[in-house]
Design an enzyme around this catalytic site. Structure first.
Site, PDB file in Angstrom:
ATOM      1  N   SER A  86      -9.753   5.161  22.862  1.00 55.63           N
ATOM      2  CA  SER A  86     -11.110   4.707  23.652  1.00 55.63           C
ATOM      3  C   SER A  86     -12.157   4.916  22.437  1.00 55.63           C
ATOM      4  CB  SER A  86     -11.299   5.417  24.635  1.00 55.63           C
ATOM      5  OG  SER A  86     -10.288   4.801  25.824  1.00 55.63           O
ATOM      6  N   LYS A 112     -13.163  -1.337  28.870  1.00 54.83           N
ATOM      7  CA  LYS A 112     -12.843   0.159  28.940  1.00 54.83           C
ATOM      8  C   LYS A 112     -14.034   1.165  29.310  1.00 54.83           C
ATOM      9  CE  LYS A 112     -10.464   4.006  29.143  1.00 54.83           C
ATOM     10  NZ  LYS A 112      -9.515   4.521  28.008  1.00 54.83           N
ATOM     11  N   LYS A 136     -17.437  11.886  25.934  1.00 54.13           N
ATOM     12  CA  LYS A 136     -17.322  10.989  25.054  1.00 54.13           C
ATOM     13  C   LYS A 136     -17.599   9.524  25.434  1.00 54.13           C
ATOM     14  CE  LYS A 136     -13.723   9.244  23.418  1.00 54.13           C
ATOM     15  NZ  LYS A 136     -12.974   8.279  23.615  1.00 54.13           N
TER      16      LYS A 136
END
Length: 304
Positions: free
Chosen positions: A107, A182, A250
């Site tokens: 990701s 995502k 993150k």
């Protein structure tokens, strides 16, 4: 340029897997169970031992892992790690054969995926960005959602591999699209977990039977995969990492930055991003993201 469909290539492509963490290890093992030959590389010897015990082959370097691979799959924490393993004299692009397919399932930022595809094309390597959702349980059970960006021909070629890893597999658009979807997924998950955490504290402080309340809530419109997967975490205060706060922090940075770039307002997402950041700053970054409950408890005066 050769492709996986050439008659000279084996029916099942040889796979190199880079990154054998919480998600990567069970995913690689599921490919082995599906009959694929998997050669793996990671920095932790115990993870390599686990791969060989499952029937895979351990490599001593990225170069050794990828040199004969038809498909190279990467699953590492963030953009800097993807760039570190992809580029440079010891990296994937320097040692992958022409025609190989690189599937990055990390990701990362959409722009990192776009740049990777552009740079890989210069050395004859095709790329798909294919981040996943479903957490450790989804990886183990091979029921992940896989959101893919790239060319349709490459997606079609990789479909058998994706089928061994997940249940919902969708080509979302060109390079970087998988990462954009995502990012949206991580926004929804974080907001959902935060709402569940607030509900848990509200219910407990009101003296309600929490287990009963969560059961009935999950049977109605308030129900969600998040509540199903994380209910026991909330009930037992078990925050062993399935997906760490550090990683969700993150990801919230990715979605807030990407939204700013396209002019999309995320007022609730911005607040939750700050709550995730504050939990991390309090030393809980290594816990599962369901530990957002701890932050709500602290705000509500609980002693933790």
């Amino acid at each position: 340029m050769s492709t996986l469909a050439d008659s000279s290539r084996p029916a099942r492509p040889a796979i190199a897997w880079i990154g054998l963490g919480i998600m990567g290890s069970p995913m690689a093992e599921n490919l082995i169970k599906a009959g694929y030959s998997v050669t793996g590389f990671t920095l932790e010897q115990d993870k390599l031992d686990r791969l060989t015990a499952a029937g895979g082959t351990a490599a001593a370097s990225i170069a050794e892992a990828v040199k004969d691979a038809d498909v190279i799959i990467t699953m590492v924490p963030a953009s800097p790690q993807v760039e570190a393993i992809a580029y440079g004299e010891a990296g994937i692009l320097a040692h992958a054969r022409s025609g190989a397919l690189l599937i990055d399932m990390s990701s990362i930022t959409p722009q990192t995926s776009v740049d990777l595809a552009k740079n890989a094309k210069e050395v004859g390597v095709r790329v798909l960005d294919a981040p996943v959702s479903g957490g450790e349980a989804g990886a183990i059970e091979a029921v992940l959602s896989i959101m893919v960006g790239g060319d349709k021909a490459d997606f079609d070629e990789a479909k058998g591999i994706f089928d061994a890893l997940g249940k919902t597999i969708v080509l979302c658009g060109p390079h970087g699209s998988g990462q954009t979807v995502k990012a949206a997924n991580q926004l929804i998950v974080a907001v959902n977990i935060q709402a569940c955490a607030e509900a848990v504290v509200f219910l407990e402080k009101s003296g309600v039977d929490l287990a009963a309340a969560l059961d009935v809530l999950n049977g109605g419109l308030a129900g969600s995969t998040v509540l199903t997967r994380k209910k026991d975490n909330f009930l037992n205060r078990n925050f062993a990492p399935g997906f760490r706060i550090d990683l969700h922090h993150k990801d919230m940075g990715i979605v807030t930055d990407a939204a700013r770039n396209v002019g999309a307002a995320l007022p609730v997402g911005a607040v939750v991003a700050q709550l995730v950041a504050s939990l991390r700053a309090q030393g809980d970054g290594g816990l599962d993201h369901s530990a957002l409950l701890r932050a709500v408890e602290r705000l509500s005066g609980a002693q933790i």
